[in-house]
Design a protein around this motif. Structure first.
Motif: not given
Length: 316
Positions: A155-169
């Motif tokens: 998640f280091a290079n992602l903005d806050r809005n993308l982090k949780l979405e990326t974790a779920e993905f």
């Protein structure tokens, strides 16, 4: 177990980076190692990947890593080939294995579709967003069906809005393909969202390794509890003053670790409210109880600064 780490130690210039680290990972699980910078998380990942060697201790794989049973690490900077398209980046390892072109196309197109990258297959890394680059890097690793997938700060290079979405993905993808995954991260919320097990690393030691709910609700030490978020430390004297049952304190301890959301304010005179703060989805109450300050969360501002209240503890 896919692999077991036993008493792993590593030093740099005489300074211990990893000290007596031990844990096991089950097949198909996603495990997150979390902790502040400099506690040895990435070093442990690099040792698992075979990029570094431990000074002592062992790693035992159920099936030893090999060309057909690899351990693959995805770095936080993705390391995509800038001159290759999304399709070519994803297909790189399959081409290196000299698989038939038809097999490569089938496997790459299947995984790009799953990763929602089919429309980007002819684009180059420079044309992608950070989130898309990350998905390409993970797709490139997963297309070879690794025995273990290692993610370094996903998640280091992602903005806050993308982090949780990326974790779920990541969790959905990992469960779909059944690939055992170990991730190191600083992001607590994202680790909770995607992990079967979490290891808390502090000062080079694995302080606790358990399910997310067990870690949060039953931390084994004050250091672990505080790393995971705000806590209240209740002594026997405080429990007596607040009329809180003595059973709140676990056996073998002389204190109870209580989260702010476990405290409920009631009518009473045992505590005084020093401050009321709006925290978005909760109200934060700062309480004075004798010489101790406690914190409680509520959903409504039903009390004001200066009010006296009682406190109840709910067990989670």
């Amino acid at each position: 177990m896919v692999f077991t780490i036993d008493s792993l130690c590593k030093k740099y210039s005489g300074k211990a980076v990893l000290s007596d680290v031990s844990f096991s990972v089950d097949k198909g699980d996603i495990v997150s190692l979390i902790g502040p910078s400099g506690v040895g998380k990435t070093t442990l990942l690099r040792i698992l990947a075979g990029l570094e060697e431990q000074d002592s201790g062992s790693i035992s794989f159920e099936t030893p890593p090999s060309k057909n049973n690899p351990v693959i690490m995805v770095f936080q900077d993705y390391l995509l080939f800038p001159s290759l398209t999304v399709f070519e980046n994803t297909a790189f390892a399959l081409k290196a294995r000299k698989l038939p072109a038809s097999e490569i196309a089938k496997r790459v197109n299947t995984i790009l579709e799953f990763f929602h990258l089919s429309d980007k297959r002819k684009q180059y890394p420079a044309q992608l967003s950070a989130g898309q680059k990350q998905r390409v890097a993970i797709a490139r690793a997963m297309v070879v069906n690794p025995a273990v997938l290692l993610l370094d700060e996903p998640f280091a290079n992602l903005d806050r809005n993308l982090k949780l979405e990326t974790a779920e993905f990541i969790r959905d993808t990992q469960k779909e393909f059944g690939i055992t995954t170990v991730s190191v991260t600083h992001d607590l919320e994202e680790a909770f969202a995607m992990s079967d097990k979490i290891g808390i690393m502090l000062n080079g030691r694995l302080e606790q390794f358990d399910t997310p709910s067990a870690l949060y609700n039953s931390p084994e030490s004050i250091d672990v509890a505080r790393f995971l978020g705000p806590v209240n430390i209740l002594t026997p004297e405080l429990c007596t003053h607040l009329n809180i049952p003595a059973a709140t304190i676990p056996k073998g301890r002389d204190y109870a670790i209580i989260r702010p959301e476990q405290l409920t304010l009631t009518q009473g005179t045992e505590a005084r409210i020093n401050r009321v703060q709006f925290g978005g989805h909760y109200i934060k109450y700062s309480l004075q109880v004798q010489n101790t300050e406690l914190t409680a969360y509520g959903f409504t501002a039903q009390f004001a600064e200066g009010d006296t209240v009682g406190i109840q503890v709910s067990q989670q």
